[in-house]
Scaffold this motif. Sequence first.
Motif, PDB file in Angstrom:
ATOM      1  N   LYS A   1       0.396  -3.067   2.492  1.00  0.00           N
ATOM      2  CA  LYS A   1      -0.810  -3.686   3.023  1.00  0.00           C
ATOM      3  C   LYS A   1      -1.306  -2.992   4.292  1.00  0.00           C
TER       4      LYS A   1
ATOM      5  N   GLU B   1      -3.333  -0.088   3.355  1.00  0.00           N
ATOM      6  CA  GLU B   1      -4.626  -0.539   2.827  1.00  0.00           C
ATOM      7  C   GLU B   1      -5.563  -0.974   3.943  1.00  0.00           C
ATOM      8  N   GLU B   2      -5.021  -1.537   5.016  1.00  0.00           N
ATOM      9  CA  GLU B   2      -5.868  -1.963   6.138  1.00  0.00           C
ATOM     10  C   GLU B   2      -6.483  -0.767   6.850  1.00  0.00           C
TER      11      GLU B   2
ATOM     12  N   TYR C   1      -7.104   2.118   5.386  1.00  0.00           N
ATOM     13  CA  TYR C   1      -7.956   2.794   4.417  1.00  0.00           C
ATOM     14  C   TYR C   1      -8.584   1.757   3.494  1.00  0.00           C
ATOM     15  N   PRO C   2      -9.777   1.276   3.840  1.00  0.00           N
ATOM     16  CA  PRO C   2     -10.412   0.219   3.053  1.00  0.00           C
ATOM     17  C   PRO C   2     -10.690   0.603   1.600  1.00  0.00           C
ATOM     18  N   ASP C   3     -10.792   1.897   1.310  1.00  0.00           N
ATOM     19  CA  ASP C   3     -11.015   2.326  -0.080  1.00  0.00           C
ATOM     20  C   ASP C   3      -9.841   1.942  -0.974  1.00  0.00           C
TER      21      ASP C   3
ATOM     22  N   LYS D   1      -8.096  -0.825  -0.656  1.00  0.00           N
ATOM     23  CA  LYS D   1      -7.903  -2.276  -0.596  1.00  0.00           C
ATOM     24  C   LYS D   1      -7.529  -2.832  -1.965  1.00  0.00           C
ATOM     25  N   GLU D   2      -6.394  -3.467  -2.047  1.00  0.00           N
ATOM     26  CA  GLU D   2      -5.834  -4.102  -3.252  1.00  0.00           C
ATOM     27  C   GLU D   2      -5.441  -3.106  -4.343  1.00  0.00           C
TER      28      GLU D   2
END
Length: 166
Positions: A71, A74-75, A77-79, A81-82
């Motif tokens: 996570k 992911e925070e 690098y918003p691309d 996300k999930e």
Amino acid sequence: MAGDFRKALQEIDAVRNTVLLLFVFLDTSFVFLATYFVLILFNFYPILAFIPALFYFVTQAYKQVSAKTLKDIEEKYPDLKEKLRTAADTVNQENFMILRLRTEVLGLIKTIAMSSLINTKKIAITLGKILVVAFLIVGASAYNIQIIDMQDLLQNTDIFGSLRDK
């Protein structure tokens, strides 16, 4: 494809572990030096500073390495996300959608600079604290500053003799 993705996840994991252990090592160095300084002030076997430092290193290393997730990547690098977590969760499954997701995530992972996981501000602050405590240790040692001479106090006090008399 699954093999390439597993290798990419292992590489991310190895880099993250290395970075986490770097921070734990720096924090442990500070704990050791701070404890050493206190023990010098009380003239109480400064070498004992290894005990809390070793305990701190083991507990923090275990806590940091076992609590890590994808996570935080992911925070940054918003691309991703999930997508990264979903692709990692489905690493043992095979279908068209999962293969497309892995391909997309692998493409995005290649753009990630692993050096971005290193928090240079935190490193600078920790190194500054270590430097200050190191100067305090040198100063206290050079001027022989002691609050209490615990070694002398323990050698001249017959603690066990007074307990035997009771």
